[in-house]
Design an enzyme around this catalytic site. Sequence first.
Site, PDB file in Angstrom:
ATOM      1  N   TYR A 295      60.053 136.177  -9.972  1.00  0.00           N
ATOM      2  CA  TYR A 295      58.945 135.222  -9.783  1.00  0.00           C
ATOM      3  C   TYR A 295      58.885 134.267 -10.987  1.00  0.00           C
ATOM      4  O   TYR A 295      58.800 133.045 -10.829  1.00  0.00           O
ATOM      5  CB  TYR A 295      57.636 135.996  -9.634  1.00  0.00           C
ATOM      6  CG  TYR A 295      56.417 135.125  -9.415  1.00  0.00           C
ATOM      7  CD1 TYR A 295      56.211 134.461  -8.206  1.00  0.00           C
ATOM      8  CD2 TYR A 295      55.455 134.968 -10.413  1.00  0.00           C
ATOM      9  CE1 TYR A 295      55.090 133.665  -8.008  1.00  0.00           C
ATOM     10  CE2 TYR A 295      54.329 134.173 -10.221  1.00  0.00           C
ATOM     11  CZ  TYR A 295      54.149 133.526  -9.018  1.00  0.00           C
ATOM     12  OH  TYR A 295      53.041 132.736  -8.821  1.00  0.00           O
TER      13      TYR A 295
ATOM     14  N   SER B 170      53.003 128.307 -12.738  1.00  0.00           N
ATOM     15  CA  SER B 170      52.199 129.515 -13.003  1.00  0.00           C
ATOM     16  C   SER B 170      52.255 129.780 -14.500  1.00  0.00           C
ATOM     17  O   SER B 170      53.179 129.301 -15.177  1.00  0.00           O
ATOM     18  CB  SER B 170      52.816 130.708 -12.265  1.00  0.00           C
ATOM     19  OG  SER B 170      52.247 131.920 -12.708  1.00  0.00           O
TER      20      SER B 170
HETATM   21  P1  NDP Z   1      48.111 132.270  -1.097  1.00  0.00           P
HETATM   22  O1  NDP Z   1      48.951 133.418  -0.638  1.00  0.00           O
HETATM   23  O2  NDP Z   1      46.651 132.303  -0.797  1.00  0.00           O
HETATM   24  O3  NDP Z   1      48.705 130.912  -0.538  1.00  0.00           O
HETATM   25  C1  NDP Z   1      50.085 130.692  -0.415  1.00  0.00           C
HETATM   26  C2  NDP Z   1      50.313 129.568   0.580  1.00  0.00           C
HETATM   27  O4  NDP Z   1      51.729 129.341   0.685  1.00  0.00           O
HETATM   28  C3  NDP Z   1      49.791 129.891   1.972  1.00  0.00           C
HETATM   29  O5  NDP Z   1      49.095 128.778   2.474  1.00  0.00           O
HETATM   30  C4  NDP Z   1      51.068 130.122   2.780  1.00  0.00           C
HETATM   31  O6  NDP Z   1      50.876 129.660   4.119  1.00  0.00           O
HETATM   32  C5  NDP Z   1      52.040 129.209   2.057  1.00  0.00           C
HETATM   33  N1  NDP Z   1      53.430 129.562   2.332  1.00  0.00           N
HETATM   34  C6  NDP Z   1      54.098 130.703   2.037  1.00  0.00           C
HETATM   35  N2  NDP Z   1      55.360 130.633   2.507  1.00  0.00           N
HETATM   36  C7  NDP Z   1      55.489 129.415   3.099  1.00  0.00           C
HETATM   37  C8  NDP Z   1      56.542 128.744   3.770  1.00  0.00           C
HETATM   38  N3  NDP Z   1      57.742 129.311   3.941  1.00  0.00           N
HETATM   39  N4  NDP Z   1      56.308 127.507   4.247  1.00  0.00           N
HETATM   40  C9  NDP Z   1      55.103 126.921   4.113  1.00  0.00           C
HETATM   41  N5  NDP Z   1      54.074 127.498   3.476  1.00  0.00           N
HETATM   42  C10 NDP Z   1      54.259 128.738   2.985  1.00  0.00           C
HETATM   43  O7  NDP Z   1      48.370 132.177  -2.658  1.00  0.00           O
HETATM   44  P2  NDP Z   1      47.925 131.102  -3.779  1.00  0.00           P
HETATM   45  O8  NDP Z   1      46.983 130.125  -3.255  1.00  0.00           O
HETATM   46  O9  NDP Z   1      47.572 131.865  -4.969  1.00  0.00           O
HETATM   47  O10 NDP Z   1      49.342 130.428  -4.072  1.00  0.00           O
HETATM   48  C11 NDP Z   1      49.533 129.035  -4.181  1.00  0.00           C
HETATM   49  C12 NDP Z   1      50.490 128.743  -5.329  1.00  0.00           C
HETATM   50  O11 NDP Z   1      49.871 129.099  -6.559  1.00  0.00           O
HETATM   51  C13 NDP Z   1      51.809 129.527  -5.279  1.00  0.00           C
HETATM   52  O12 NDP Z   1      52.872 128.670  -5.619  1.00  0.00           O
HETATM   53  C14 NDP Z   1      51.619 130.587  -6.350  1.00  0.00           C
HETATM   54  O13 NDP Z   1      52.835 131.023  -6.893  1.00  0.00           O
HETATM   55  C15 NDP Z   1      50.780 129.802  -7.356  1.00  0.00           C
HETATM   56  N6  NDP Z   1      50.041 130.618  -8.327  1.00  0.00           N
HETATM   57  C16 NDP Z   1      49.028 131.466  -7.930  1.00  0.00           C
HETATM   58  C17 NDP Z   1      48.369 132.245  -8.867  1.00  0.00           C
HETATM   59  C18 NDP Z   1      47.293 133.194  -8.483  1.00  0.00           C
HETATM   60  O14 NDP Z   1      46.854 134.003  -9.334  1.00  0.00           O
HETATM   61  N7  NDP Z   1      46.797 133.169  -7.257  1.00  0.00           N
HETATM   62  C19 NDP Z   1      48.706 132.161 -10.298  1.00  0.00           C
HETATM   63  C20 NDP Z   1      49.767 131.248 -10.595  1.00  0.00           C
HETATM   64  C21 NDP Z   1      50.394 130.511  -9.641  1.00  0.00           C
HETATM   65  P3  NDP Z   1      51.497 130.309   5.446  1.00  0.00           P
HETATM   66  O15 NDP Z   1      51.645 131.788   5.189  1.00  0.00           O
HETATM   67  O16 NDP Z   1      50.472 129.974   6.481  1.00  0.00           O
HETATM   68  O17 NDP Z   1      52.794 129.589   5.652  1.00  0.00           O
END
Ligand code: NDP
Length: 247
Positions: free
Chosen positions: A159, A146
């Site tokens: 975070y 990030s």
């Molecule tokens: P979302 O919340 O849309 O997606 C997060 C994903 O992580 C979901 O598919 C969720 O699936 C999965 N997840 C969470 N906990 C678990 C777990 N214990 N096991 C398996 N899967 C898990 O957010 P983003 O798409 O934004 O996030 C994706 C990545 O991008 C993250 O690492 C985030 O930190 C990073 N990021 C995002 C930014 C943004 O502005 N959106 C900026 C910078 C980085 P489920 O709940 O079905 O398990």
Amino acid sequence: MTHPSTTAAPKTVLVTGASSGIGEATARRLAAAGHHVVLGARRVERLTVLAKEIEGGGGSALPYPLDVTDPLSMRSFVQAALDRYGRIDVLVNNAGVMPLSRLDALRTDEWDRMIDVNLRGVLHGIAAVLPVMTAQGAGHIVNIASVSGLRVDPTAAVYSATKHAVRALSEGLRQESRHLRVTVISPGLTRSELVDTIADQDTKEAVTGQMALAIPAAAIGEAIHYAITQPADVDVNELVIRPTAQG
Ligand code: NDP
């Protein structure tokens, strides 16, 4: 000019957190390019719908239940990919949570959850694929960090700590290996469900306001597609993708 060893051969790509946001967009982009995508997350019903859509469009996708905090679950995810496709070319360690709050709010369970998902989850992914990629003599690990891995802001201390750690361990992995490619993708504000993981109401309102600037998750999927489709001797180590208007 195109690099002479550029290849469009289909790869087997595992994506953690493929049930929404960046993971889902990445899976769609890579499947559209002809790669086999293995979709992991806890909300498996969403993965099933996504896999059906991808396969309906002529692509190849395998949905599989995954909790990245559990090393056994991660190993079984990797084994399912091997059973189906016979090799693992790329692991995208994308799953993450972002329950932001000030440290003095003492939401210590949320600190633990961020460490468990954002940091331990990535380590579990690396541990599960490293022996496979070593045996193959090739592989690519893409870790989603990030811009919070490059800077620290109030409410984002824990975070940011997890994302700084992801960058550090990615660099260590890169230095230790001569056959693995390692890429860190550092997104800025991106449209997804991530804000839903914030329980602290003041913080949630502030971040929701900032999300007006956010870029589509597909922009990050495009960057990942770029990184993995470079020739085998080209290792794209780090990409930072922010909204143009983000400070
Ligand atoms: P979302 O919340 O849309 O997606 C997060 C994903 O992580 C979901 O598919 C969720 O699936 C999965 N997840 C969470 N906990 C678990 C777990 N214990 N096991 C398996 N899967 C898990 O957010 P983003 O798409 O934004 O996030 C994706 C990545 O991008 C993250 O690492 C985030 O930190 C990073 N990021 C995002 C930014 C943004 O502005 N959106 C900026 C910078 C980085 P489920 O709940 O079905 O398990």
